[in-house]
Design a protein around this motif. Structure first.
Motif, PDB file in Angstrom:
ATOM      1  N   LEU A 100       0.821  -1.201   0.000  1.00  0.00           N
ATOM      2  CA  LEU A 100       0.000   0.000   0.000  1.00  0.00           C
ATOM      3  C   LEU A 100       0.861   1.259   0.000  1.00  0.00           C
ATOM      4  O   LEU A 100       0.609   2.192  -0.759  1.00  0.00           O
ATOM      5  CB  LEU A 100      -0.936  -0.003   1.213  1.00  0.00           C
ATOM      6  CG  LEU A 100      -1.875   1.196   1.347  1.00  0.00           C
ATOM      7  CD1 LEU A 100      -2.808   1.298   0.136  1.00  0.00           C
ATOM      8  CD2 LEU A 100      -2.684   1.094   2.641  1.00  0.00           C
ATOM      9  N   ASP A 101       1.879   1.288   0.850  1.00  0.00           N
ATOM     10  CA  ASP A 101       2.771   2.453   0.890  1.00  0.00           C
ATOM     11  C   ASP A 101       3.498   2.639  -0.442  1.00  0.00           C
ATOM     12  O   ASP A 101       3.671   3.769  -0.915  1.00  0.00           O
ATOM     13  CB  ASP A 101       3.789   2.303   2.017  1.00  0.00           C
ATOM     14  CG  ASP A 101       3.172   2.448   3.395  1.00  0.00           C
ATOM     15  OD1 ASP A 101       2.013   2.891   3.477  1.00  0.00           O
ATOM     16  OD2 ASP A 101       3.849   2.106   4.396  1.00  0.00           O
ATOM     17  N   ALA A 102       3.916   1.537  -1.058  1.00  0.00           N
ATOM     18  CA  ALA A 102       4.601   1.624  -2.349  1.00  0.00           C
ATOM     19  C   ALA A 102       3.668   2.163  -3.428  1.00  0.00           C
ATOM     20  O   ALA A 102       4.058   3.018  -4.238  1.00  0.00           O
ATOM     21  CB  ALA A 102       5.145   0.246  -2.751  1.00  0.00           C
ATOM     22  N   LEU A 103       2.420   1.679  -3.447  1.00  0.00           N
ATOM     23  CA  LEU A 103       1.455   2.133  -4.444  1.00  0.00           C
ATOM     24  C   LEU A 103       1.131   3.617  -4.253  1.00  0.00           C
ATOM     25  O   LEU A 103       1.050   4.372  -5.238  1.00  0.00           O
ATOM     26  CB  LEU A 103       0.174   1.300  -4.344  1.00  0.00           C
ATOM     27  CG  LEU A 103      -0.920   1.632  -5.359  1.00  0.00           C
ATOM     28  CD1 LEU A 103      -0.449   1.379  -6.775  1.00  0.00           C
ATOM     29  CD2 LEU A 103      -2.188   0.829  -5.065  1.00  0.00           C
ATOM     30  N   GLU A 104       0.957   4.050  -3.023  1.00  0.00           N
ATOM     31  CA  GLU A 104       0.663   5.460  -2.776  1.00  0.00           C
ATOM     32  C   GLU A 104       1.827   6.346  -3.202  1.00  0.00           C
ATOM     33  O   GLU A 104       1.624   7.465  -3.701  1.00  0.00           O
ATOM     34  CB  GLU A 104       0.336   5.662  -1.298  1.00  0.00           C
ATOM     35  CG  GLU A 104      -1.024   5.078  -0.905  1.00  0.00           C
ATOM     36  CD  GLU A 104      -1.343   5.275   0.560  1.00  0.00           C
ATOM     37  OE1 GLU A 104      -0.411   5.634   1.328  1.00  0.00           O
ATOM     38  OE2 GLU A 104      -2.508   5.066   0.947  1.00  0.00           O
ATOM     39  N   TYR A 105       3.052   5.874  -3.027  1.00  0.00           N
ATOM     40  CA  TYR A 105       4.223   6.636  -3.472  1.00  0.00           C
ATOM     41  C   TYR A 105       4.200   6.787  -4.994  1.00  0.00           C
ATOM     42  O   TYR A 105       4.400   7.882  -5.531  1.00  0.00           O
ATOM     43  CB  TYR A 105       5.502   5.937  -3.026  1.00  0.00           C
ATOM     44  CG  TYR A 105       6.767   6.593  -3.536  1.00  0.00           C
ATOM     45  CD1 TYR A 105       7.302   7.699  -2.891  1.00  0.00           C
ATOM     46  CD2 TYR A 105       7.418   6.102  -4.666  1.00  0.00           C
ATOM     47  CE1 TYR A 105       8.463   8.307  -3.355  1.00  0.00           C
ATOM     48  CE2 TYR A 105       8.572   6.703  -5.137  1.00  0.00           C
ATOM     49  CZ  TYR A 105       9.083   7.809  -4.478  1.00  0.00           C
ATOM     50  OH  TYR A 105      10.235   8.404  -4.953  1.00  0.00           O
TER      51      TYR A 105
END
Length: 302
Positions: free
Chosen positions: A209-214
């Motif tokens: 999730l953090d990677a996708l939001e970045y």
């Protein structure tokens, strides 16, 4: 009980099937994808000078497999009474089979990775085995880093930087790679090995999730994501968003779909490879084959 781990869930749903087991009345979980079967105890053959966490060897349909005491691995008390009524979880990951002795196996839960919380800071460093916490009614189930348990016993089974030194000195610092990996130990090892391979411009995230939001933040800022990022590497098992769902979301996003994504996971096997293919991963590499990972990064990086 034999587990058919190849067909339980569709790829990319951000769900997992988790087997609940107990040690000293504490509840723990293991991903069904790691489990081949659950069996009654078998006669053990002791191993002289073995690691303290290894109870011995069993023979299962022609295979000789080590049996690890989960109580010892987690620094919990064990008793002869518990051992007499125990179960054996036959697991396969990192291209190897190993057996874990537990007190009791209770049931299978189907849950979302978004319901799995990261453990508190005291349990989230490289020296602890807890990778996720699940609150179910009035109970708490802890997800275990089984790979770390095995590496603690057999360090040579883990990732080693020496496996890529034969590539020689390289310059790849202009290429940016995004890595989604929840294990602090693996993040540190991957940082060292990718740097040794010349890839020094690497951003690490604890979950998909953090990677996708970045990545979406780059697009929303009006930047060319393909200039900013050249490749994504992801684990599969991660709290909040797993690797299969991350790949699916990237490939469905018009602004990100051309990014090559490599899955680097202990769950890669002939039985499970179709899951990564279905969501659009360009490569799937089993841990700890870091040398193979670097070669595939070289091949696919834009």
């Amino acid at each position: 009980m034999t587990i058919d781990s190849g067909i339980l869930l569709e790829s990319g749903t951000n769900e997992l099937e988790m087997i609940e087991f107990e040690i000293n009345q504490q509840k723990f979980g293991i991903n069904v994808l790691k489990v081949k079967e659950i069996i009654q105890p078998l006669p053990l053959t002791s191993i002289p000078h073995a690691h303290d966490n290894i109870l011995g060897l069993i023979q299962l349909r022609g295979e000789v497999l080590p049996v690890i005491s989960m109580a010892r691995a987690l620094n919990m008390e064990e008793s002869d009474k518990q051992r007499a009524s125990s179960k054996l979880i036959v697991a396969e990951f990192n291209m190897q089979k190993v057996v874990f002795q537990v007190d009791h196996v209770s049931q299978i839960h189907r849950i979302s990775w978004s319901d799995i919380e990261k453990p508190g800071n005291v349990y989230s460093d490289a020296n602890h085995h807890i990778i996720g916490v699940i609150q179910m009614l009035d109970e708490m189930i802890l997800l275990i880093d089984f790979e770390k348990i095995v590496v603690d016993i057999q360090p040579e089974s883990g990732i080693h930087m020496g496996k890529i030194k034969s590539l020689g000195k390289r310059e790849r610092s202009a290429k940016r790679i995004i890595v989604a990996e929840d294990s602090p130990l693996l993040r540190n090892l991957m940082k060292e090995t990718l740097s040794e391979a010349g890839y020094e411009n690497v951003n690490f995230f604890e979950n998909g999730l953090d990677a996708l939001e970045y990545l979406r933040g780059i697009v929303n800022a009006g930047k060319d994501v393909y200039q900013e990022v050249q490749l994504v590497i992801t684990d599969i098992e991660m709290p909040q968003m797993d690797g299969h769902h991350l790949v699916k979301r990237i490939k469905e996003d018009e602004g990100l779909s051309r990014l090559p994504v490599i899955i680097f996971s202990s769950l890669i096997s002939d039985e499970l490879r179709h899951k990564g293919e279905k969501v659009g991963a360009v490569e799937q590499i089993s841990k700890p084959e870091i040398g193979e990972l670097v070669l595939k990064v070289d091949q696919h990086i834009l």
